[in-house]
Design a protein around this motif. Structure first.
Motif, PDB file in Angstrom:
ATOM      1  N   UNK A 145       0.829  -1.202   0.000  1.00  0.00           N
ATOM      2  CA  UNK A 145       0.000   0.000   0.000  1.00  0.00           C
ATOM      3  C   UNK A 145       0.868   1.259   0.000  1.00  0.00           C
ATOM      4  N   UNK A 146       1.904   1.268   0.826  1.00  0.00           N
ATOM      5  CA  UNK A 146       2.761   2.447   0.904  1.00  0.00           C
ATOM      6  C   UNK A 146       3.531   2.654  -0.395  1.00  0.00           C
ATOM      7  N   UNK A 147       4.063   1.586  -0.971  1.00  0.00           N
ATOM      8  CA  UNK A 147       4.799   1.723  -2.237  1.00  0.00           C
ATOM      9  C   UNK A 147       3.865   2.226  -3.336  1.00  0.00           C
ATOM     10  N   UNK A 148       2.660   1.683  -3.400  1.00  0.00           N
ATOM     11  CA  UNK A 148       1.694   2.165  -4.389  1.00  0.00           C
ATOM     12  C   UNK A 148       1.377   3.637  -4.190  1.00  0.00           C
ATOM     13  N   UNK A 149       1.196   4.051  -2.952  1.00  0.00           N
ATOM     14  CA  UNK A 149       0.893   5.455  -2.665  1.00  0.00           C
ATOM     15  C   UNK A 149       2.058   6.369  -3.020  1.00  0.00           C
ATOM     16  N   UNK A 150       3.277   5.945  -2.688  1.00  0.00           N
ATOM     17  CA  UNK A 150       4.453   6.764  -2.997  1.00  0.00           C
ATOM     18  C   UNK A 150       4.629   6.903  -4.505  1.00  0.00           C
ATOM     19  N   UNK A 151       4.472   5.808  -5.243  1.00  0.00           N
ATOM     20  CA  UNK A 151       4.586   5.870  -6.705  1.00  0.00           C
ATOM     21  C   UNK A 151       3.506   6.800  -7.268  1.00  0.00           C
ATOM     22  N   UNK A 152       2.293   6.688  -6.740  1.00  0.00           N
ATOM     23  CA  UNK A 152       1.218   7.573  -7.173  1.00  0.00           C
ATOM     24  C   UNK A 152       1.536   9.032  -6.901  1.00  0.00           C
ATOM     25  N   UNK A 153       2.105   9.314  -5.735  1.00  0.00           N
ATOM     26  CA  UNK A 153       2.478  10.697  -5.396  1.00  0.00           C
ATOM     27  C   UNK A 153       3.560  11.225  -6.330  1.00  0.00           C
ATOM     28  N   UNK A 154       4.517  10.380  -6.669  1.00  0.00           N
ATOM     29  CA  UNK A 154       5.563  10.818  -7.594  1.00  0.00           C
ATOM     30  C   UNK A 154       4.999  11.120  -8.972  1.00  0.00           C
ATOM     31  N   UNK A 155       4.081  10.299  -9.427  1.00  0.00           N
ATOM     32  CA  UNK A 155       3.421  10.560 -10.720  1.00  0.00           C
ATOM     33  C   UNK A 155       2.654  11.878 -10.652  1.00  0.00           C
ATOM     34  N   UNK A 156       1.947  12.109  -9.556  1.00  0.00           N
ATOM     35  CA  UNK A 156       1.226  13.366  -9.397  1.00  0.00           C
ATOM     36  C   UNK A 156       2.176  14.557  -9.406  1.00  0.00           C
ATOM     37  N   UNK A 157       3.341  14.396  -8.787  1.00  0.00           N
ATOM     38  CA  UNK A 157       4.330  15.473  -8.788  1.00  0.00           C
ATOM     39  C   UNK A 157       4.807  15.813 -10.185  1.00  0.00           C
ATOM     40  N   UNK A 158       5.070  14.783 -10.985  1.00  0.00           N
ATOM     41  CA  UNK A 158       5.508  15.013 -12.369  1.00  0.00           C
ATOM     42  C   UNK A 158       4.408  15.717 -13.165  1.00  0.00           C
ATOM     43  N   UNK A 159       3.169  15.276 -12.984  1.00  0.00           N
ATOM     44  CA  UNK A 159       2.050  15.929 -13.676  1.00  0.00           C
ATOM     45  C   UNK A 159       1.889  17.383 -13.240  1.00  0.00           C
ATOM     46  N   UNK A 160       2.059  17.640 -11.949  1.00  0.00           N
ATOM     47  CA  UNK A 160       1.931  19.006 -11.440  1.00  0.00           C
ATOM     48  C   UNK A 160       3.036  19.899 -12.005  1.00  0.00           C
TER      49      UNK A 160
END
Length: 179
Positions: A145-160
């Motif tokens: 769960x944590x790895x999935x969330x961290x990867x998702x946050x990194x993707x969101x950062x790139x999009x932002x």
């Protein structure tokens, strides 16, 4: 006008940070910044492009939040209990109800809160297994769960970052030409 422009870009940078760090507003700050610039300076073609991109990034960020955590949990074989535990852990960490850590402060707490919550939730769910297997599955679920969330946050950062770049690319030439 230049001061307002650069203040809005600074707000958008905070939005980029918020896209990666839980508990800070993310891509919504970018949308707000673009809208304020459009209201003050007029909705030109460049502002419409920046607004369109920032709205798409905002909507994708919402979906990525759920999808990344779900895929991480599914890949690790986590139960719904682990996912609920991760949410409870995140809320407790965000509100500062977890004990203070000697290093890293709330940012580390926000990472450990979901991990601990998922581990506890999965451990409680897996009652039929012996304790060592329960612990192993609980840790696996928590890490997933944590790895999935961290990867998702990194993707969101790139999009932002991409949304802020589009805003600056579309609006800075107009600002410079106006002065």
């Amino acid at each position: 006008m230049q001061i307002l422009y650069w203040l809005l870009v600074l707000v958008m940078v905070v939005g980029v940070i918020g896209a990666v760090v839980p508990g800070i507003p993310g891509s919504s700050l970018i949308v707000i910044g673009v809208v304020i610039w459009g209201l003050v300076n007029g909705f030109t073609t460049g502002v419409y492009w920046a607004l369109g991109v920032s709205l798409v990034v905002f909507l994708l960020s919402i979906g990525i939040d759920y999808l990344a955590a779900y895929l991480g949990a599914k890949r690790a074989g986590a139960s719904n209990w682990a996912q609920i535990g991760a949410i409870v852990g995140l809320i407790l960490a965000t509100l500062g109800l977890l004990p203070a850590l000697p290093f890293g402060g709330p940012i580390i707490g926000i990472l450990f809160g979901p991990l601990l919550g998922a581990i506890i939730g999965e451990f409680l769910y897996q009652r039929e297994l012996e304790t060592s297997l329960r612990l192993r599955q609980a840790f696996r679920a928590g890490i997933g769960i944590v790895v999935g969330s961290v990867v998702g946050r990194l993707i969101q950062g790139v999009l932002a970052i991409a949304a802020v770049i589009v805003f600056v690319w579309q609006t800075l030439p107009q600002l410079i030409a106006g002065y």
